[in-house]
Scaffold this active site. Structure first.
Site, PDB file in Angstrom:
ATOM      1  N   LYS C 247      38.664  31.227  -9.201  1.00  0.00           N
ATOM      2  CA  LYS C 247      40.064  30.808  -9.214  1.00  0.00           C
ATOM      3  C   LYS C 247      40.882  31.666 -10.176  1.00  0.00           C
ATOM      4  O   LYS C 247      41.894  32.258  -9.808  1.00  0.00           O
ATOM      5  CB  LYS C 247      40.131  29.335  -9.647  1.00  0.00           C
ATOM      6  CG  LYS C 247      41.325  28.597  -9.131  1.00  0.00           C
ATOM      7  CD  LYS C 247      41.167  27.110  -9.415  1.00  0.00           C
ATOM      8  CE  LYS C 247      42.520  26.487  -9.696  1.00  0.00           C
ATOM      9  NZ  LYS C 247      42.385  25.064 -10.069  1.00  0.00           N
ATOM     10  N   GLU C 266      33.563  39.723 -11.795  1.00  0.00           N
ATOM     11  CA  GLU C 266      32.276  39.023 -11.701  1.00  0.00           C
ATOM     12  C   GLU C 266      32.605  37.536 -11.729  1.00  0.00           C
ATOM     13  O   GLU C 266      32.743  36.947 -12.794  1.00  0.00           O
ATOM     14  CB  GLU C 266      31.361  39.397 -12.877  1.00  0.00           C
ATOM     15  CG  GLU C 266      31.020  40.853 -12.993  1.00  0.00           C
ATOM     16  CD  GLU C 266      29.996  41.314 -11.955  1.00  0.00           C
ATOM     17  OE1 GLU C 266      29.378  40.451 -11.303  1.00  0.00           O
ATOM     18  OE2 GLU C 266      29.824  42.534 -11.791  1.00  0.00           O
ATOM     19  N   CYS C 300      25.865  32.520 -13.937  1.00  0.00           N
ATOM     20  CA  CYS C 300      26.518  32.588 -12.633  1.00  0.00           C
ATOM     21  C   CYS C 300      25.468  32.821 -11.558  1.00  0.00           C
ATOM     22  O   CYS C 300      25.697  32.574 -10.394  1.00  0.00           O
ATOM     23  CB  CYS C 300      27.598  33.664 -12.605  1.00  0.00           C
ATOM     24  SG  CYS C 300      27.062  35.211 -13.284  1.00  0.00           S
TER      25      CYS C 300
END
Lengths: 453, 453, 453, 453
Positions: C247, C266, C300
């Site tokens: 976002k 990233e 992540c």
């Protein structure tokens, strides 16, 4: 017991003693061959004694090295890189002492001695990065459900035979790359610089020991032609890297290729420096000075021809050491003495009229190592480096013939032997290449669309 | 005057006649050496006559080729690529006829004859793209106001000596790359397949002529060992690419390296195919069939060892031609006959217990060309292609030992000679590399930070 | 004045104090923005105070950084590599302390904290080698007397905005490469890990100072979204490397591309791990454990989807710190919650019947970072990594979704942003490419053979 | 029914008619949108009519293209290369006709029209070679029994939106590479050159049909901004290659990146040509002429600034066509009109004193496409192409700003958009990269030596 001369005492800080066994065999220092004296060429006085290895010790060294090869090639390449990084740090810590030893035993000035060790350190740093970039390729296959790989694997053992003029830099070019590529190294240093051989080996050995790795990954011999010949003949050594004269190199090549081994040759140079009339003369003069008399004229990249009667110099200087006056000789370009390498600060001067003529002179010798041109014209620069230009491996512009950086590939063509060391893709010579085709489907299509039976 | 046999009349469409001079010298077909008959190996009947070249004609050919080299290397590489593209189109137009000729004169089945010509066409297409990608490098210099280049320039002339089993594909691998790299080609085809040599040369000659280029850029000789030896000795030929037996290859290498020339060797294979117990058996059986008897067992990549009494075959078939029954022999792995290349459809079968043992058997012969494993385990695949796996140049999985694609590098290790042809970076062997350092500033800093004088 | 807690005293050994200015601006530590407390997430207690920078300080930092860029890009790349090598050594010396700080301030276990710092050190070593390999190309020109170069030059300044979960590794990926490529670095660390930002910057600053280089080559800011936005908008920063949510990343990208700057993103992952029925179950279970709860589920690359009702976990643990029970949820694959990244040790489990279905599930989310399969079939492996396989940037086999090595390129596709950091040719993103054609002749031929006027 | 004008009748030989449906959708030509007239800009007279596509037809085209993508990406890359080779041959056969059409519909001179089509043919030849070289990498893993791959896979569909000034070359740059990389192509040509769009598509369609491949692999639309916007928004199109103004390009980029798609932008240029006082003036004058008025000043690489009152020209020529007098304007370098791209043969002339000042002027505009210097000094050349030199994507020496070769990467920096097309490694933009780590052992070691749990 100390060294005879006080100024040699610094040698004990890099593991040397007045008497030294000259073989590093399966992690032990030993030697039972002839005892030799190593002397400083600047005064011909003894520095220390070294015992050379016997053929039995050679055989023991090779056997243990061959065993260690299985372990070393199993280690992931980045882990091998970490070992080479530690070797670089060990050398960095002893840079001054090692540089002083190189200067003392080989005879070059201290700045060049330290520069030579720095070059090994640079090679270590370069090789560390390389250890994560020994990349193979994935090549598109023309057949469905097939993948084609180009895989690079270690050779096993690399034999490195070095010369006295660069007693440690050439080892560095070869060993750093050979080691990250997964090969063990068998090193025979020059017979006149055994202390450099021993001191460098000791630092490497310490790193291997600290990491609990087999010491025989690095095996070193002080010895003469007999040991060199044994390396050339040894089928356990798939690659022999030899630095020396074209004459001996040709012999080594014959022995090695007869057994279908591979050679990496760095042989004689006979290097010309061309000064065009549009050159920056100040730059050219300074360059000629370094190119011709740097390392006392004993670099293989030393400038020997400048684009005959003796104009200056020509005498052996009367002193305790081996000094020769820097010598400049004006000579006809077709004199046969011009075609041979003369290892000393002797420079032949020839005249030419056109660029084409100058290039022809440059290319007319059997050797093909290094060459330089001084010019301020783009047209001349690009012709000089192009298909009709210099046929050497090193082709410089506005710098001397000597003083290469490690990032490029070092080496020469023709009688210089064709090998390439240090940077670029030189590492490929230290590995074997496999073209692998993997069928992961259930059909058997053939290449070129052949329909068989 | 027509051919004796009606079925040979198609040969006139590719420029062949009942009698043919066997030298293409400076754009003219001529020859004054011995007249030979070329026969079909399937029935030993004559196809046509060919006159071989004399040594005088060899010399004339080389002189004109050497002259043409100056023109050819001046042409920009993409323009050379355009010529090779046209050669590919010329071959494409005559694909069926040429394939039939290969089958007729060499003896392989028609599908393989056409496949071989297709491979040359593929090589042309590949080389066209390559002509814009013969890239050198710009390498960061450690000195300010310096640039370091790695430049690739043509060698001049490449000598190509090919064998009868692939009478045109091997020429294609070499010539397509050599030509775009800026080299002239001197070709000596196999003495038993002169018609293929002549027919292929004629197509190439037409393209050169149409483009107003010197015909001697491509020079071809039909001839015997004498011509081969002349090529090996000729200092005007910096690179000799030789395909043939390890024995003759070793001799060629010795002659060429003595004059510090370069060799590209494709020598004997002795290729094993390993069937693991987890293999897809159907796939393995079909592969063994193609690998062992394809090209009548006369590919250098033919499978000769499969993981001894004769199980089947073993007789010469009674007929007009040279037919041998496909033969399978069960044998102990240490029998000395296993270590030699036998050029025919003969397959030795050996047994093994573990993967390690199978790999050891695979690697135990002097040759190192091709090898295959059949398995369904990832662990086995990656071990097989890794540092402890096959030591061959070609390492296959679930496909036969033969049938390479042009995108990869073709060639083998050890007594197979070490050369690499066709794809990957094989082109580098056809060029010479210069490491160029250009100083465009006004200072003279030295590498490794040396401060000289 | 010491730290409030005794166990925090080790921080003074890496240059930290109870109160710290959070801006490193032109070689000085200063800051006049809001004062924040940094707390340990394991107990929510304060470690130290940090003052964030004001916009005036941002501007001062950028101005000095912009000046320093001229000096830094003039330094030869291998010299820049030597600086990065020294940074690696400085980190190596403080490895334990820094690792402990990462663990303390970010919340991951100590082994992972040390591993993260080790990754920065590895990056330094890798970048040193790279500093001699930032190679351009020399491309064959179709025009005579022309050379075509592809040259890589520095961008100037690289802005690096990192996230809290890898407070120093991501800086390492970016800064090591950016620096050897000749760029200055402007770093904004995560607002919750300012001590890591300060400690790492101090070590780098010391190295720059020791080498007499402008300190502003490395400029660091502790601050919030305002500083991030300033970096995104700043036309002096041609490349912004951002790590964070999809976002915010989308917003950053919009701001940067509006001014025709470049982004390296990233962003979020949503990573699946597929267990085939032919998998090694033991290996799979161990992997799922590390993939799902390693770094407390805050990588992540954390595994979030496995090949619903809560099966286990699901509660916030009652304690002083922010602990969440590792949670496994069985869920239908089309539930919308599955398509979003949830930053914690929460794992959704889905079922599938065929490989195709599993791959479709894997590819069905907007993100495309990491993915794993567990299988023992070559066919499955090669399909998984092929054109019909996983669409992620990281595609693993028989290892977890997380735990990348630096030699490869790290990053993901689709909503993960498309950037690639660390190894392979990621360095190209940190440089600008010029295609240079040099005419060194006297004619003016045109490309494509055009004849103009 | 024939063309209104006799001189347009050649168009029927390349598949054009007086009225043409402008959509190639799933192998059928259809269109139900607005009917437009395409006119020759040299006389504003109609050549033919073209019906543009509706949004329903767009959707139908995309659906079929998306289906075809599965087939196309399954085809081995070298087979895709063979298709592109055939496309090249089809274009070669119609070179004269197509070149004439480009000249007629776009307005450039015939030599340039033919040159443009030749460029597409060159691209085809280049792409054929590339189809065997879309190489991934095998990267050494730091973990035992692991292999790390970098694999390149197709994206699926590439959208190509081209501009009127190069109505087919830009399609060639994109489509040739996109196709061999395994992508289907959706092409929207410029609204003012629909006949070029249709004629080129017809030739490609024939090749696909002859090879029994789905026609929708190549899908083409004549249409306006609405179709362009649909492509930009379409999540089925991972890469949109757009050529046009910086203004529209910025908008396209925003739409595409919002959905995390990728853009390849070739936007406005504003190209300077610097003449140093040591330049070859004859060469410079000829270059300026071609650079400024070639393609009627409508190349994006057209020279617009040399290194103001109107010196010559400045009027619209009174005639039926759109002719503008070539115009030279002397101007102060800080005039704001200089910073914008003016699409016509208008050249601003500025003065400078030093190289640094000239480079600053060159770099002072928002665009960064092409730039040239004329000089005879090596120092100037290497500064110009170095870190302190031109900031453009195309940096020429002694040649005009326009006229690029396909072997290099074409494109520019800053407001020119940053994309790179044609040669070098541009192909990577048309594929997605996966970093694959395969564990083929039985252990689970972690990267960075982490010991987890």
């Amino acid at each position: 017991m100390g060294f005879a001369k006080k100024e040699h005492e610094f040698l004990s800080a890099i593991g040397l003693a007045p008497e030294n066994p000259g073989g590093f065999i399966n992690g032990k220092w030993k030697a039972s061959g002839p005892v030799i004296s190593t002397v400083s060429p600047s005064n011909n006085q003894e520095i220390a004694k070294v015992t050379e290895v016997s053929m039995e010790e050679y055989e023991e060294g090779l056997r243990s090295c061959n065993d260690a090869a299985k372990t070393w090639k199993s280690l992931p390449a980045p882990k091998r890189g970490e070992i080479v990084r530690q070797i670089g740090d060990a050398l960095r810590e002893k840079l001054q002492h090692l540089g002083k030893l190189v200067s003392l035993e080989m005879g070059k000035i201290l700045a060049e001695g330290i520069g030579e060790v720095q070059e090994v350190i640079d090679m270590c740093d370069f090789a560390v990065g390389l250890s994560r970039q020994l990349n193979g390729s994935i090549i598109p296959s023309e057949r469905p459900d097939h993948m084609m790989f180009e895989v690079w694997n270690p050779l096993g053992i690399v034999g490195v035979i070095t010369a006295f003029n660069f007693p440690c830099a050439v080892l560095g070019w070869n060993a750093c790359i050979a080691l990250v590529c997964g090969n063990c190294v068998v090193w025979k240093g020059a017979p006149t610089t055994p202390l450099v051989t021993i001191a460098v080996t000791k630092l490497i050995a310490e790193v291997l020991e600290k990491n609990n790795l087999p010491a025989a990954i690095f095996t070193a011999f002080c010895g003469g032609a007999e040991i060199g010949e044994a390396i050339a003949k040894d089928t356990r050594i798939p690659l022999v890297s030899f630095t020396g004269s074209s004459k001996v190199g040709a012999k080594v090549q014959q022995i090695v290729t007869e057994r279908f081994g591979k050679c990496l040759l760095e042989l004689s140079g006979n290097n010309a420096l061309i000064v065009m009339d549009d050159a920056d003369v100040g730059l050219a003069v300074r360059s000629i000075f370094f190119a011709a008399v740097g390392t006392a004229g004993q670099r293989c990249t030393t400038c020997r021809r400048l684009g005959g009667k003796i104009l200056t110099g020509g005498s052996v200087i009367e002193s305790d050491g081996n000094f020769v006056q820097p010598t400049i000789v004006e000579i006809a370009s077709n004199a046969s003495v011009v075609k041979e390498e003369l290892f000393g600060p002797v420079l032949y001067v020839m005249k030419f009229k056109t660029l084409e003529e100058a290039i022809e002179l440059n290319n007319s010798v059997p050797q093909g190592l290094s060459s330089s041109i001084f010019t301020s014209k783009p047209n001349t620069i690009f012709k000089w480096i192009g298909p009709h230009g210099s046929d050497c491996g090193i082709v410089n512009v506005n710098i001397p013939t000597n003083g290469a950086e490690i990032g490029g590939a070092f080496g020469g063509e023709k009688a210089t032997g064709g090998g390439r060391e240090a940077g670029s893709d030189s590492w490929k010579q230290y590995m074997r290449r496999s073209t692998c085709t993997i069928n992961y489907g259930t059909e058997l299509p053939l290449a070129q669309g052949i329909n068989f039976g």
